[in-house]
Design a protein around this motif. Sequence first.
Motif, PDB file in Angstrom:
ATOM      1  N   TRP A  75      -9.477   0.402   4.873  1.00  0.00           N
ATOM      2  CA  TRP A  75      -8.014   0.296   4.809  1.00  0.00           C
ATOM      3  C   TRP A  75      -7.461   0.297   3.403  1.00  0.00           C
ATOM      4  O   TRP A  75      -6.277   0.518   3.213  1.00  0.00           O
ATOM      5  CB  TRP A  75      -7.539  -0.957   5.547  1.00  0.00           C
ATOM      6  CG  TRP A  75      -7.784  -0.908   7.007  1.00  0.00           C
ATOM      7  CD1 TRP A  75      -8.609  -1.712   7.727  1.00  0.00           C
ATOM      8  CD2 TRP A  75      -7.214   0.010   7.953  1.00  0.00           C
ATOM      9  NE1 TRP A  75      -8.601  -1.357   9.040  1.00  0.00           N
ATOM     10  CE2 TRP A  75      -7.753  -0.304   9.207  1.00  0.00           C
ATOM     11  CE3 TRP A  75      -6.312   1.067   7.849  1.00  0.00           C
ATOM     12  CZ2 TRP A  75      -7.413   0.390  10.360  1.00  0.00           C
ATOM     13  CZ3 TRP A  75      -5.984   1.765   8.999  1.00  0.00           C
ATOM     14  CH2 TRP A  75      -6.521   1.425  10.227  1.00  0.00           C
ATOM     15  N   MET A  76      -8.296  -0.007   2.412  1.00  0.00           N
ATOM     16  CA  MET A  76      -7.772  -0.032   1.054  1.00  0.00           C
ATOM     17  C   MET A  76      -8.468   0.958   0.128  1.00  0.00           C
ATOM     18  O   MET A  76      -7.830   1.789  -0.493  1.00  0.00           O
ATOM     19  CB  MET A  76      -7.910  -1.433   0.463  1.00  0.00           C
ATOM     20  CG  MET A  76      -6.874  -2.382   1.001  1.00  0.00           C
ATOM     21  SD  MET A  76      -6.911  -3.908   0.082  1.00  0.00           S
ATOM     22  CE  MET A  76      -5.412  -4.650   0.662  1.00  0.00           C
ATOM     23  N   LEU A 108       0.859  -1.172   0.000  1.00  0.00           N
ATOM     24  CA  LEU A 108       0.000   0.000   0.000  1.00  0.00           C
ATOM     25  C   LEU A 108       0.903   1.233   0.000  1.00  0.00           C
ATOM     26  O   LEU A 108       1.640   1.450   0.955  1.00  0.00           O
ATOM     27  CB  LEU A 108      -0.892   0.012   1.247  1.00  0.00           C
ATOM     28  CG  LEU A 108      -1.655  -1.287   1.544  1.00  0.00           C
ATOM     29  CD1 LEU A 108      -2.377  -1.181   2.876  1.00  0.00           C
ATOM     30  CD2 LEU A 108      -2.637  -1.590   0.428  1.00  0.00           C
ATOM     31  N   ARG A 163     -13.951  -3.259   6.278  1.00  0.00           N
ATOM     32  CA  ARG A 163     -12.523  -3.009   6.537  1.00  0.00           C
ATOM     33  C   ARG A 163     -11.737  -2.853   5.245  1.00  0.00           C
ATOM     34  O   ARG A 163     -10.774  -2.091   5.161  1.00  0.00           O
ATOM     35  CB  ARG A 163     -11.947  -4.120   7.395  1.00  0.00           C
ATOM     36  CG  ARG A 163     -12.434  -4.000   8.802  1.00  0.00           C
ATOM     37  CD  ARG A 163     -12.058  -5.189   9.651  1.00  0.00           C
ATOM     38  NE  ARG A 163     -12.971  -5.300  10.760  1.00  0.00           N
ATOM     39  CZ  ARG A 163     -12.926  -4.509  11.828  1.00  0.00           C
ATOM     40  NH1 ARG A 163     -12.001  -3.595  11.919  1.00  0.00           N
ATOM     41  NH2 ARG A 163     -13.803  -4.647  12.786  1.00  0.00           N
ATOM     42  N   ARG A 164     -12.154  -3.583   4.223  1.00  0.00           N
ATOM     43  CA  ARG A 164     -11.539  -3.410   2.916  1.00  0.00           C
ATOM     44  C   ARG A 164     -11.750  -1.981   2.442  1.00  0.00           C
ATOM     45  O   ARG A 164     -10.853  -1.334   1.917  1.00  0.00           O
ATOM     46  CB  ARG A 164     -12.186  -4.397   1.940  1.00  0.00           C
ATOM     47  CG  ARG A 164     -11.662  -4.395   0.544  1.00  0.00           C
ATOM     48  CD  ARG A 164     -12.439  -5.484  -0.206  1.00  0.00           C
ATOM     49  NE  ARG A 164     -11.969  -5.704  -1.545  1.00  0.00           N
ATOM     50  CZ  ARG A 164     -12.465  -5.100  -2.621  1.00  0.00           C
ATOM     51  NH1 ARG A 164     -13.418  -4.208  -2.480  1.00  0.00           N
ATOM     52  NH2 ARG A 164     -11.999  -5.378  -3.815  1.00  0.00           N
ATOM     53  N   ARG A 198      -5.653  -6.101  10.171  1.00  0.00           N
ATOM     54  CA  ARG A 198      -6.579  -4.967  10.098  1.00  0.00           C
ATOM     55  C   ARG A 198      -7.769  -5.288   9.210  1.00  0.00           C
ATOM     56  O   ARG A 198      -8.902  -4.943   9.522  1.00  0.00           O
ATOM     57  CB  ARG A 198      -5.864  -3.739   9.537  1.00  0.00           C
ATOM     58  CG  ARG A 198      -4.967  -3.055  10.523  1.00  0.00           C
ATOM     59  CD  ARG A 198      -4.143  -1.982   9.840  1.00  0.00           C
ATOM     60  NE  ARG A 198      -2.824  -1.917  10.409  1.00  0.00           N
ATOM     61  CZ  ARG A 198      -2.522  -1.156  11.461  1.00  0.00           C
ATOM     62  NH1 ARG A 198      -3.433  -0.387  12.007  1.00  0.00           N
ATOM     63  NH2 ARG A 198      -1.310  -1.172  11.966  1.00  0.00           N
ATOM     64  N   LEU A 199      -7.487  -5.951   8.071  1.00  0.00           N
ATOM     65  CA  LEU A 199      -8.571  -6.246   7.134  1.00  0.00           C
ATOM     66  C   LEU A 199      -9.559  -7.251   7.709  1.00  0.00           C
ATOM     67  O   LEU A 199     -10.729  -7.271   7.348  1.00  0.00           O
ATOM     68  CB  LEU A 199      -7.992  -6.778   5.815  1.00  0.00           C
ATOM     69  CG  LEU A 199      -7.316  -5.746   4.913  1.00  0.00           C
ATOM     70  CD1 LEU A 199      -6.609  -6.427   3.758  1.00  0.00           C
ATOM     71  CD2 LEU A 199      -8.324  -4.740   4.391  1.00  0.00           C
ATOM     72  N   ARG A 200      -9.070  -8.118   8.603  1.00  0.00           N
ATOM     73  CA  ARG A 200      -9.964  -9.114   9.201  1.00  0.00           C
ATOM     74  C   ARG A 200     -10.621  -8.596  10.471  1.00  0.00           C
ATOM     75  O   ARG A 200     -11.530  -9.228  10.998  1.00  0.00           O
ATOM     76  CB  ARG A 200      -9.170 -10.377   9.535  1.00  0.00           C
ATOM     77  CG  ARG A 200      -8.825 -11.237   8.341  1.00  0.00           C
ATOM     78  CD  ARG A 200      -8.174 -12.528   8.766  1.00  0.00           C
ATOM     79  NE  ARG A 200      -6.878 -12.300   9.374  1.00  0.00           N
ATOM     80  CZ  ARG A 200      -5.748 -12.171   8.686  1.00  0.00           C
ATOM     81  NH1 ARG A 200      -5.763 -12.245   7.384  1.00  0.00           N
ATOM     82  NH2 ARG A 200      -4.604 -11.967   9.297  1.00  0.00           N
ATOM     83  N   HIS A 225       2.542  -0.739   8.946  1.00  0.00           N
ATOM     84  CA  HIS A 225       1.122  -0.850   8.605  1.00  0.00           C
ATOM     85  C   HIS A 225       0.919  -1.854   7.471  1.00  0.00           C
ATOM     86  O   HIS A 225      -0.030  -2.636   7.476  1.00  0.00           O
ATOM     87  CB  HIS A 225       0.610   0.527   8.194  1.00  0.00           C
ATOM     88  CG  HIS A 225      -0.854   0.578   7.914  1.00  0.00           C
ATOM     89  ND1 HIS A 225      -1.769   0.956   8.853  1.00  0.00           N
ATOM     90  CD2 HIS A 225      -1.565   0.281   6.806  1.00  0.00           C
ATOM     91  CE1 HIS A 225      -2.976   0.906   8.337  1.00  0.00           C
ATOM     92  NE2 HIS A 225      -2.891   0.500   7.081  1.00  0.00           N
ATOM     93  N   TRP A 227       0.432   4.327   0.429  1.00  0.00           N
ATOM     94  CA  TRP A 227       0.161   5.420   1.364  1.00  0.00           C
ATOM     95  C   TRP A 227       0.476   5.047   2.808  1.00  0.00           C
ATOM     96  O   TRP A 227       0.465   5.891   3.684  1.00  0.00           O
ATOM     97  CB  TRP A 227      -1.312   5.827   1.261  1.00  0.00           C
ATOM     98  CG  TRP A 227      -2.241   4.680   1.531  1.00  0.00           C
ATOM     99  CD1 TRP A 227      -2.606   4.204   2.757  1.00  0.00           C
ATOM    100  CD2 TRP A 227      -2.888   3.852   0.565  1.00  0.00           C
ATOM    101  NE1 TRP A 227      -3.442   3.131   2.606  1.00  0.00           N
ATOM    102  CE2 TRP A 227      -3.642   2.900   1.271  1.00  0.00           C
ATOM    103  CE3 TRP A 227      -2.906   3.833  -0.842  1.00  0.00           C
ATOM    104  CZ2 TRP A 227      -4.398   1.920   0.626  1.00  0.00           C
ATOM    105  CZ3 TRP A 227      -3.662   2.872  -1.459  1.00  0.00           C
ATOM    106  CH2 TRP A 227      -4.398   1.930  -0.738  1.00  0.00           C
ATOM    107  N   ILE A 262      -1.382  -5.402   7.646  1.00  0.00           N
ATOM    108  CA  ILE A 262      -2.644  -5.076   6.975  1.00  0.00           C
ATOM    109  C   ILE A 262      -3.635  -6.248   7.039  1.00  0.00           C
ATOM    110  O   ILE A 262      -4.848  -6.031   7.132  1.00  0.00           O
ATOM    111  CB  ILE A 262      -2.392  -4.610   5.522  1.00  0.00           C
ATOM    112  CG1 ILE A 262      -3.685  -4.171   4.847  1.00  0.00           C
ATOM    113  CG2 ILE A 262      -1.744  -5.697   4.675  1.00  0.00           C
ATOM    114  CD1 ILE A 262      -4.265  -2.910   5.391  1.00  0.00           C
ATOM    115  N   PRO A 299      -8.304   5.037   1.247  1.00  0.00           N
ATOM    116  CA  PRO A 299      -7.014   5.700   1.011  1.00  0.00           C
ATOM    117  C   PRO A 299      -6.650   5.753  -0.470  1.00  0.00           C
ATOM    118  O   PRO A 299      -6.094   6.742  -0.930  1.00  0.00           O
ATOM    119  CB  PRO A 299      -5.999   4.846   1.783  1.00  0.00           C
ATOM    120  CG  PRO A 299      -6.760   3.864   2.563  1.00  0.00           C
ATOM    121  CD  PRO A 299      -8.197   3.905   2.175  1.00  0.00           C
TER     122      PRO A 299
END
Lengths: 243, 254
Positions: free
Chosen positions: B166-167, A85, B162-163, A99-101, A92, A87, A96, B170
């Motif tokens: 976080w994705m 990612l 969350r997708r 965080r995604l889960r 992070h 950014w 990730i 941004p």
Amino acid sequence: MTAPGLHLHGDLWLETAPLIRNLALDFPAGRWSCLLGSSGVGKSTLGRLIAGLPGPFRLQGACRSSDGVSLRGQVAMMAQDGQLLPWASVLHNVTIGARLRGDKPDTARARALLAELGLVGMAHRRPGTLSGGQRQRVALARTLIEDCPVVVLDEPFSALDAATRLAMQDLAARMLATRTVVLITHDPLEAVRLADRAWLLSSGGAEALDLPATAPPPRSYCDDATLAMQARLLARLQGMQAA
Amino acid sequence: MIGAFGAFLRGLLALGFGLALWQGVVWASGVPSFILPGPARVAESLWANAAMLAQNARFTAVNLLTGLAAGVALGVATALNLALSPGARLLLRPMLIFAQAVPVFALAPVVTLWLGYGAPSKIVMVMLVIYFPVTSAFFDGLMRLPAPLADMAQLMRATPVRRLIWMQVPHALPSLASGLRLAVVYAPFAVVIGEWVGSSRGLGYLMLMANGRGQTDLMFASLVVLAALSLILFLTFETIIGRLARPGRKGRVG
């Protein structure tokens, strides 16, 4: 974590045309196997199939793990561009998945992995400020923290310069030693250094070549057995190209 | 520092040239001042009517900013909703595309009819005009997540929300910024048109009134204030965006 082996058989179709017929692939448990073949033969398609990713392809047959457990959530993937990612910070990026889960990110583990991969002090850098080799190490850390028993590596080191590539191969071989790894590669030397088995893919099917286990991976690139095997693989690939 | 000062000097020079040209046209053509007043006369009017101009500018600015904030909030919320819900996409997206084909400015009389001559009709005009560019720019950005990142989200068993957080968000921020840039440019038009159609306050009202009374200098003075307002808004926006997008910024997350 005990990694299962994989078995895949059947015909692979891309949209309405057959891509590879009569596939019968075995990926031994806890070992590295590689997929070799000319561009467009369907190596990456097979990688996506094993990872369970969507695409305009379909397998008339089956892809099973040796322990009978579904592969969903068991496969991690790492590709050539690293897919970081842009950014987000390195730390992070590594965390990730959690965080995604919606899990709590294990930053302590992430920092430990970064340290092990030689990325001390880079936790707060952005991917854009890193070199290609450093970015691939971040991607490797992210793959490792997922703790998946099966890992698909889709030409992960092909964009790196020769010396960095060798270093990354050593690192990946050490870090992924106990997992079932499917390595997609163009590079016969990479195959010989890392894998125990090579699958040569053509539209007619896949042919297994057992690579001489003179030493555990990563094998030395200047070793006679390695060089002889590399030459044999190159000859085979050249023959397939001509055919 | 010298660079900034140099840019300021260049801007001043261009402004001076423009004013000189304007005055030159007035002198050379000899048009009466109720057709085209010279810059000196407009400056005089600015000074003489400062209090009235300021009062009306305040009304216009407040409606402009309120409408801008509300329109952006509504547009962002719509885009997020559309990105999360296939059902909403099915129902709302054709409407969104159709609505973009309607010249929203043409709705001003209807809006005034419904909401009256006060502030609400101006605020709603601004919202209507900027809602579509903001929504579609942000939504396009949200839906254009690069395939490798989408694959990664799937392999990591990301939940849809969350997708998004976080994705997709941004990744879509640059698209949102270009939508906001359009909004900032359109919003002053929208508020003035709202005031032209029906109002008893604001710079747009002042322009119509001055025009009707042959006070062309006051009309130009209102125009100058409006231009200054738009310019300040645009420059503030660009400064904020520039700060946020500055490369090499330290990781805020993680």
